[in-house]
Design a protein around this motif. Structure first.
Motif, PDB file in Angstrom:
ATOM      1  N   LEU A   1       0.837  -1.191   0.000  1.00  7.65           N
ATOM      2  CA  LEU A   1       0.000   0.000   0.000  1.00  7.65           C
ATOM      3  C   LEU A   1       0.872   1.241   0.000  1.00  7.65           C
ATOM      4  O   LEU A   1       1.874   1.305   0.720  1.00  7.65           O
ATOM      5  CB  LEU A   1      -0.902   0.032   1.233  1.00  7.65           C
ATOM      6  CG  LEU A   1      -1.928  -1.097   1.379  1.00  7.65           C
ATOM      7  CD1 LEU A   1      -2.572  -1.043   2.756  1.00  7.65           C
ATOM      8  CD2 LEU A   1      -2.985  -1.000   0.301  1.00  7.65           C
ATOM      9  N   ALA A   2       0.482   2.223  -0.793  1.00 10.75           N
ATOM     10  CA  ALA A   2       1.208   3.487  -0.853  1.00 10.75           C
ATOM     11  C   ALA A   2       0.327   4.594  -0.289  1.00 10.75           C
ATOM     12  O   ALA A   2      -0.729   4.896  -0.856  1.00 10.75           O
ATOM     13  CB  ALA A   2       1.599   3.815  -2.291  1.00 10.75           C
ATOM     14  N   PRO A   3       0.705   5.214   0.846  1.00 10.74           N
ATOM     15  CA  PRO A   3      -0.090   6.324   1.383  1.00 10.74           C
ATOM     16  C   PRO A   3       0.076   7.566   0.515  1.00 10.74           C
ATOM     17  O   PRO A   3       1.182   7.878   0.063  1.00 10.74           O
ATOM     18  CB  PRO A   3       0.496   6.530   2.772  1.00 10.74           C
ATOM     19  CG  PRO A   3       1.910   6.041   2.673  1.00 10.74           C
ATOM     20  CD  PRO A   3       1.897   4.932   1.667  1.00 10.74           C
ATOM     21  N   THR A   4      -1.018   8.278   0.280  1.00  8.99           N
ATOM     22  CA  THR A   4      -0.966   9.425  -0.628  1.00  8.99           C
ATOM     23  C   THR A   4      -1.296  10.758   0.045  1.00  8.99           C
ATOM     24  O   THR A   4      -0.804  11.798  -0.404  1.00  8.99           O
ATOM     25  CB  THR A   4      -1.943   9.226  -1.803  1.00  8.99           C
ATOM     26  OG1 THR A   4      -3.272   9.034  -1.283  1.00  8.99           O
ATOM     27  CG2 THR A   4      -1.554   8.004  -2.625  1.00  8.99           C
ATOM     28  N   GLU A   5      -2.126  10.760   1.080  1.00 13.07           N
ATOM     29  CA  GLU A   5      -2.457  12.018   1.747  1.00 13.07           C
ATOM     30  C   GLU A   5      -3.196  11.742   3.042  1.00 13.07           C
ATOM     31  O   GLU A   5      -3.701  10.628   3.273  1.00 13.07           O
ATOM     32  CB  GLU A   5      -3.307  12.918   0.854  1.00 13.07           C
ATOM     33  CG  GLU A   5      -4.693  12.376   0.552  1.00 13.07           C
ATOM     34  CD  GLU A   5      -5.489  13.320  -0.348  1.00 13.07           C
ATOM     35  OE1 GLU A   5      -4.877  13.994  -1.189  1.00 13.07           O
ATOM     36  OE2 GLU A   5      -6.721  13.368  -0.190  1.00 13.07           O
ATOM     37  N   THR A   6      -3.270  12.765   3.878  1.00 14.73           N
ATOM     38  CA  THR A   6      -4.150  12.732   5.051  1.00 14.73           C
ATOM     39  C   THR A   6      -5.216  13.809   4.881  1.00 14.73           C
ATOM     40  O   THR A   6      -5.001  14.817   4.201  1.00 14.73           O
ATOM     41  CB  THR A   6      -3.375  13.020   6.359  1.00 14.73           C
ATOM     42  OG1 THR A   6      -2.775  14.317   6.276  1.00 14.73           O
ATOM     43  CG2 THR A   6      -2.311  11.973   6.614  1.00 14.73           C
ATOM     44  N   ASN A   7      -6.357  13.592   5.509  1.00 11.33           N
ATOM     45  CA  ASN A   7      -7.419  14.594   5.572  1.00 11.33           C
ATOM     46  C   ASN A   7      -7.749  14.826   7.035  1.00 11.33           C
ATOM     47  O   ASN A   7      -8.093  13.873   7.754  1.00 11.33           O
ATOM     48  CB  ASN A   7      -8.664  14.110   4.824  1.00 11.33           C
ATOM     49  CG  ASN A   7      -8.421  13.995   3.333  1.00 11.33           C
ATOM     50  OD1 ASN A   7      -8.179  14.996   2.660  1.00 11.33           O
ATOM     51  ND2 ASN A   7      -8.477  12.783   2.812  1.00 11.33           N
ATOM     52  N   LEU A   8      -7.640  16.052   7.479  1.00  9.66           N
ATOM     53  CA  LEU A   8      -7.897  16.379   8.881  1.00  9.66           C
ATOM     54  C   LEU A   8      -9.295  16.986   9.012  1.00  9.66           C
ATOM     55  O   LEU A   8      -9.480  18.144   9.378  1.00  9.66           O
ATOM     56  CB  LEU A   8      -6.827  17.331   9.411  1.00  9.66           C
ATOM     57  CG  LEU A   8      -5.379  16.853   9.234  1.00  9.66           C
ATOM     58  CD1 LEU A   8      -4.416  17.774   9.964  1.00  9.66           C
ATOM     59  CD2 LEU A   8      -5.204  15.419   9.702  1.00  9.66           C
ATOM     60  N   ARG A   9     -10.285  16.168   8.692  1.00  8.68           N
ATOM     61  CA  ARG A   9     -11.678  16.597   8.661  1.00  8.68           C
ATOM     62  C   ARG A   9     -12.514  15.357   8.407  1.00  8.68           C
ATOM     63  O   ARG A   9     -11.986  14.261   8.201  1.00  8.68           O
ATOM     64  CB  ARG A   9     -11.907  17.595   7.523  1.00  8.68           C
ATOM     65  CG  ARG A   9     -11.390  17.071   6.186  1.00  8.68           C
ATOM     66  CD  ARG A   9     -11.565  18.052   5.040  1.00  8.68           C
ATOM     67  NE  ARG A   9     -10.807  17.643   3.875  1.00  8.68           N
ATOM     68  CZ  ARG A   9     -11.176  16.717   3.016  1.00  8.68           C
ATOM     69  NH1 ARG A   9     -12.304  16.085   3.195  1.00  8.68           N
ATOM     70  NH2 ARG A   9     -10.422  16.409   1.970  1.00  8.68           N
ATOM     71  N   LEU A  10     -13.790  15.531   8.381  1.00  8.58           N
ATOM     72  CA  LEU A  10     -14.684  14.449   7.993  1.00  8.58           C
ATOM     73  C   LEU A  10     -14.723  14.326   6.476  1.00  8.58           C
ATOM     74  O   LEU A  10     -14.396  15.283   5.754  1.00  8.58           O
ATOM     75  CB  LEU A  10     -16.079  14.701   8.555  1.00  8.58           C
ATOM     76  CG  LEU A  10     -16.145  14.556  10.080  1.00  8.58           C
ATOM     77  CD1 LEU A  10     -17.283  15.369  10.653  1.00  8.58           C
ATOM     78  CD2 LEU A  10     -16.286  13.104  10.486  1.00  8.58           C
TER      79      LEU A  10
END
Length: 597
Positions: A473-482
């Motif tokens: 798996l390659a992580p691409t981004e985080t989202n700090l919200r719903l």
């Protein structure tokens, strides 16, 4: 209506109600006389059989139900509604109360031996046909696996209903990612409707746009919500921020503050923190940045312990000239590339560039002229399986949150529908994430959550991944919200608590409607789709209704079922129903503002 425990002194009254309800199915007097001893409620049995009663505001008895037996297996022994009250939701209220009490009692299997006339009701409530016979030929056996709300859902709001704030546009605007553009802000205001699902149960909902009259009531019936106060239309045609609109309504702010309930926002901003008393720390949202998230991932992987996680290379292009140089080198090497803006939501600002696309566009400069101005991120494209390949799904996400004490809760993994880099929906539930991916996905998501907690972040987060086709798996981004997947998790938790464990929930970002609808026909459409989905054994929830009133109308929705094939069938049914609207309403004069409140 409300539900209370039955009293011994009303046993005869309740017995009479049971017989009247049974008679409403058309049984003759001889049959009812034969049933009477079995259906009678005796005073000494009221407590033992855990009798509960539904009553109206004046104390009038509307229905009765019972939870009988001891864990791990119990039975819904009675569920009868006063004939004059049938169709008012009494049976639904009683059924859900018995399932809730069974979960609290620790019942793992709730058995229902139903009159054939009531079989449709229990199917609509989510009960499954039992594997074993009930022992009485005329009855139909159903089973439910009662479960309480999961621990994470109770921790999210402290177990209380919450005030939900649909500040989607405000959240994205703070990063300067173009949400000030009128068209994109209008889209953000539509997506703000998803704030209705920011927790398993809202007490109040604050929205920028006017929503249809009956929408929240319809959703509430499916999800067992109590009355929800809706404050909509706060942001006028000229735009502006939702929090600014709240500040301009001190009486409303005071009303919401007086509830003493927690606030749940689509995403936190400094302005919202000021009006709710939740201070936003300096740099708390830094990892909403894609380059900062990439650095975070690199730091975690450098410490080891995540062998199934691979990080794609990423380079920051400060100027267009630098982007041309980086992208040109990759094109000459025959490599596909992902070009990203620093911020963006749902794939906005993310572009997949292949050598073929560059040739068709007339060169790298021609491609880049179509992309947003400002710094760009140039990232390796991770090749992987298509959705229908044996390798499984391509796009996955892991959701969780950091609570007020800094504790990290991992909610779970979801499979996302992504088309050409843009998010289009997601599915959550048992066994949705392939077995090979679940452990590394959750472990890395938890590691990211700990880093976020240490940085001072408090709130919901997710980590998005792509699968490379070889078990990594390659992580691409985080989202700090719903996000859309977080909404699906909330709905799945709620449905499991209401209807028994095991729901799969799919959120579909948007599906085009065949015609722009006035409000009444739109409500009729939702009612029909809910009825047809219930016939499949599925649940339909209109999640984004306001898009139905746009010149190019569309609908965002959720469907839920326990069986993957039923889930797919429900989605197909809703899509077909949306397309059918054009034929159903051909020639109907558009009513415009006259059909809206």
């Amino acid at each position: 209506m409300e539900v209370r425990e039955g009293r011994a002194d009303e046993a005869e009254t309740l017995s009479a109600l049971v017989l009247r309800s049974k008679a409403s199915w058309g049984y003759d007097a001889a049959f009812l006389a034969a049933c009477a001893p079995e259906l009678r409620i005796r005073a000494e049995e009221v407590a033992v059989r855990r009798i509960v009663v539904a009553q109206d505001a004046r104390g009038g008895v509307l229905g009765v139900a019972s939870l009988e037996g001891e864990p791990p297996t119990a039975a819904l022994g009675l569920l009868f509604v006063e004939p004059a009250a049938i169709g008012r939701g009494v049976g639904r209220l009683l059924y859900r109360e018995v399932v809730r009490r069974a979960a609290e009692l620790g019942v793992g299997r709730l058995v229902i031996d139903a009159d054939p006339h009531a079989a449709g009701f229990y199917r609509a409530m989510g009960a499954a046909v039992g594997d074993d016979a009930c022992g009485v030929e005329e009855l139909v056996r159903f089973e439910v696996a009662p479960v309480p709300l999961p621990e994470w859902a109770r921790a999210w709001t402290g177990g209380a209903p919450a005030v939900h704030v649909g500040n989607v546009a405000d959240f994205h605007a703070q990063f300067g990612d173009g949400e000030g553009d009128r068209e994109r802000r209008a889209a953000a205001d539509h997506y703000a409707c998803l704030a209705a699902f920011c927790s398993p149960e809202p007490a109040a909902l604050v929205l920028p746009r006017v929503v249809p009259h009956g929408w929240i009531e319809r959703v509430g019936r499916e999800l067992g919500w109590s009355a929800v106060e809706v404050y909509d239309g706060l942001v006028g045609p000229g735009g502006g921020g939702l929090v600014d609109a709240l500040r301009g309504r001190p009486a409303l702010l005071g009303r919401l503050a007086e509830t003493g309930l927690p606030w749940v926002a689509w995403g936190w901003t400094r302005a919202l923190g000021e009006v709710t008393g939740r201070a936003l720390g300096e740099g708390e949202l830094r990892y909403e940045s894609k380059s900062a998230a990439h650095e975070l991932f690199a730091g975690i992987l450098a410490r080891g312990g995540h062998p199934r996680i691979v990080l794609p290379g990423q380079w920051r292009a400060r100027t267009r000239r630098e982007a041309v140089r980086l992208l040109g080198a990759r094109v000459r090497a025959g490599e596909a590339t992902v070009v990203k803006t620093e911020h963006g939501v749902g794939g906005s600002g993310t572009f997949i560039v292949t050598p073929r696309r560059v040739r068709e566009a007339g060169g790298v400069r021609a491609v880049l002229r179509r992309l947003p101005r400002g710094p760009l991120l140039v990232e390796e494209y991770v090749p992987g399986p298509e959705r229908d390949a044996a390798g499984g799904p391509r796009d996955l996400t892991c959701d969780g949150f950091v609570d007020a004490d800094g504790r990290v809760w991992v909610v779970g993994g979801a499979v996302m529908e992504v088309r050409d880099g843009c998010y289009a929906g997601a599915t959550v539930g048992p066994s949705v994430v392939p077995a090979w991916a679940e452990r590394p996905l959750v472990a890395f998501g938890r590691a990211v959550g700990r880093e976020l907690a240490d940085s001072g972040y408090r709130g919901w987060f997710d980590v998005d991944f792509v699968a490379d086709g070889s078990g990594r798996l390659a992580p691409t981004e985080t989202n700090l919200r719903l996000t859309g997947p977080s909404v699906a998790f909330m709905v799945a938790a709620r449905l499991d608590a209401l209807r028994g464990a095991g729901h799969l929930v799919r959120i579909v970002d948007r599906v085009g409607l065949g015609a722009r609808l006035p409000e009444a026909p739109f409500d009729d459409l939702c009612r029909e789709l809910a009825r047809e989905c219930a016939g499949l054994g599925a649940v339909f929830v209109p999640a984004i209704p306001t898009g139905a009133f746009e010149p190019s109308p569309w609908l965002g929705f959720l469907v839920a079922a326990r069986d993957p094939e039923v889930l797919d069938a429900a989605e197909a049914l809703v899509r077909a129903g949306a397309r059918r609207v054009g034929a159903d309403f051909a020639g109907l004069e558009e009513d415009g503002a006259g059909s809206r409140r």
